[in-house]
Motif scaffolding. Sequence first.
Motif, PDB file in Angstrom:
ATOM      1  N   HIS A   1       0.802  -1.225   0.000  1.00 54.35           N
ATOM      2  CA  HIS A   1       0.000   0.000   0.000  1.00 54.35           C
ATOM      3  C   HIS A   1       0.838   1.279   0.000  1.00 54.35           C
ATOM      4  CE1 HIS A   1      -3.476   2.477   0.300  1.00 54.35           C
ATOM      5  NE2 HIS A   1      -3.036   3.049   1.401  1.00 54.35           N
ATOM      6  N   ALA A   2       1.913   1.337   0.787  1.00 58.13           N
ATOM      7  CA  ALA A   2       2.615   2.621   0.914  1.00 58.13           C
ATOM      8  C   ALA A   2       4.123   2.554   0.693  1.00 58.13           C
ATOM      9  CB  ALA A   2       2.342   3.248   2.282  1.00 58.13           C
ATOM     10  N   ALA A   3       4.809   1.524   1.190  1.00 59.73           N
ATOM     11  CA  ALA A   3       6.272   1.499   1.067  1.00 59.73           C
ATOM     12  C   ALA A   3       6.796   0.072   1.125  1.00 59.73           C
ATOM     13  CB  ALA A   3       6.923   2.333   2.173  1.00 59.73           C
ATOM     14  N   TRP A   4       7.671  -0.251   0.177  1.00 61.88           N
ATOM     15  CA  TRP A   4       8.352  -1.549   0.220  1.00 61.88           C
ATOM     16  C   TRP A   4       9.631  -1.359   1.047  1.00 61.88           C
ATOM     17  CZ3 TRP A   4       6.203  -6.008  -1.629  1.00 61.88           C
ATOM     18  CH2 TRP A   4       6.981  -7.156  -1.494  1.00 61.88           C
ATOM     19  N   HIS A   5       9.451  -1.454   2.353  1.00 63.36           N
ATOM     20  CA  HIS A   5      10.543  -1.267   3.308  1.00 63.36           C
ATOM     21  C   HIS A   5      11.078  -2.651   3.643  1.00 63.36           C
ATOM     22  CE1 HIS A   5      12.224  -0.234   7.392  1.00 63.36           C
ATOM     23  NE2 HIS A   5      12.708   0.741   6.654  1.00 63.36           N
TER      24      HIS A   5
ATOM     25  N   TRP B   1      10.529   7.236   0.120  1.00 64.95           N
ATOM     26  CA  TRP B   1      11.210   6.163   0.837  1.00 64.95           C
ATOM     27  C   TRP B   1      12.188   5.378  -0.027  1.00 64.95           C
ATOM     28  CZ3 TRP B   1      10.078   1.710  -1.666  1.00 64.95           C
ATOM     29  CH2 TRP B   1       8.889   1.688  -2.429  1.00 64.95           C
ATOM     30  N   TRP B   2      12.090   5.473  -1.324  1.00 59.19           N
ATOM     31  CA  TRP B   2      12.940   4.674  -2.224  1.00 59.19           C
ATOM     32  C   TRP B   2      14.278   5.343  -2.518  1.00 59.19           C
ATOM     33  CZ3 TRP B   2       8.517   7.294  -3.469  1.00 59.19           C
ATOM     34  CH2 TRP B   2       8.640   8.364  -4.343  1.00 59.19           C
ATOM     35  N   LYS B   3      14.466   6.598  -2.036  1.00 61.78           N
ATOM     36  CA  LYS B   3      15.658   7.357  -2.383  1.00 61.78           C
ATOM     37  C   LYS B   3      16.607   7.519  -1.194  1.00 61.78           C
ATOM     38  CE  LYS B   3      15.286  10.711  -5.303  1.00 61.78           C
ATOM     39  NZ  LYS B   3      14.981  12.003  -5.957  1.00 61.78           N
ATOM     40  N   ASP B   4      17.864   7.759  -1.504  1.00 61.14           N
ATOM     41  CA  ASP B   4      18.831   8.195  -0.499  1.00 61.14           C
ATOM     42  C   ASP B   4      18.684   9.706  -0.382  1.00 61.14           C
ATOM     43  OD1 ASP B   4      20.951   8.903   1.089  1.00 61.14           O
ATOM     44  OD2 ASP B   4      22.468   7.826  -0.073  1.00 61.14           O
ATOM     45  N   LEU B   5      18.112  10.170   0.702  1.00 58.37           N
ATOM     46  CA  LEU B   5      17.772  11.585   0.851  1.00 58.37           C
ATOM     47  C   LEU B   5      18.786  12.378   1.679  1.00 58.37           C
ATOM     48  CD1 LEU B   5      13.933  11.187   1.483  1.00 58.37           C
ATOM     49  CD2 LEU B   5      15.065  11.847  -0.649  1.00 58.37           C
TER      50      LEU B   5
ATOM     51  N   PRO C   1      16.789   2.440   0.563  1.00 53.36           N
ATOM     52  CA  PRO C   1      16.518   2.773  -0.844  1.00 53.36           C
ATOM     53  C   PRO C   1      16.190   1.552  -1.704  1.00 53.36           C
ATOM     54  CG  PRO C   1      18.349   4.067  -0.035  1.00 53.36           C
ATOM     55  CD  PRO C   1      18.020   3.083   1.048  1.00 53.36           C
ATOM     56  N   TYR C   2      15.320   1.803  -2.689  1.00 57.17           N
ATOM     57  CA  TYR C   2      14.823   0.751  -3.578  1.00 57.17           C
ATOM     58  C   TYR C   2      15.549   0.877  -4.910  1.00 57.17           C
ATOM     59  CZ  TYR C   2      11.346  -2.554  -5.380  1.00 57.17           C
ATOM     60  OH  TYR C   2      10.713  -3.659  -5.899  1.00 57.17           O
TER      61      TYR C   2
END
Length: 284
Positions: free
Chosen positions: A116-120, A184-188, A220-221
């Motif tokens: 639903h929101a994040a593949w953590h 959530w998929w990025k290195d921020l 990160p994804y």
Amino acid sequence: MIDLIGDIHGHYLELQEILNILGYSYTKDELSHPKNRKLGFVGDFINRGPQSVEVLTLVRSLCESGKAVAVLGNHEFRLIQNWVAGKEIPQEYKAFIPWLRTLPLFLDLKTLRIVHAAWHFSSIELLRGKNVADDSFILDTLKKKSSYKLAVDQILSGIKISIPKELKLKDRFGVERAKGRLKWWKDLRGKPYGQCFLSPMVPDIADKGPTDKELTMLQPYSKDEKPVFIGHYCLPPSVPKVNGQIVCLDGCVTYDKTLWGYRDYGAETVDASNLIKASVDAKK
């Protein structure tokens, strides 16, 4: 092959319209596609819109007949939590609780993923094998310091950080927010707040950002991973739905009156030209 559909939130007419655009023919009790394609739902079937029961009835019948797969959204999971905790829930939803409790928190299929929101990654691994039909698991997710609560929150509600009060950041609806949902998929690390949030907030802060410590939960994804389809973020029309291998199909149907989908062909990479949108009030 799977046709993915975003957050429906009780908007049954838009669901009917996108099914028509995708090439499905259906009656009240039966639906089929000439190429035997299957449907995939990212969750959040209920609330906000006028016809949640009709949406639940159709999606349940599709899943039970093998014509669709679906994952839970945060709205359905909260409904299950309230039910297990003995809290009152809307009468019209009670008949759907047994079926909702058969749905997974995520799907890791051969060519794609749905959550639903994040593949953590670490949260996904912790939750593998967990069953929402298990009362003890649901009760664990209600405990403040439970690792299961954190894991479920991260994959169903996204990964959030606190926003400094002095920034007074507001979402697209003009509501000042204490927390922001990260990309959530990025290195921020080293990025300003204006580049960190999905969806964007105003004002656009370009000279301040979160600390590295605040970002330690991010995983990160990679673009080498399978495409992953999400909803949840109520993206305005101006925000791209595709970011690398991540496709967000929540275009805020209640506000923007548009339901988003994606026609998947099993490719290793995402193609934005496969996005589909349906609107009943005005064709867009």
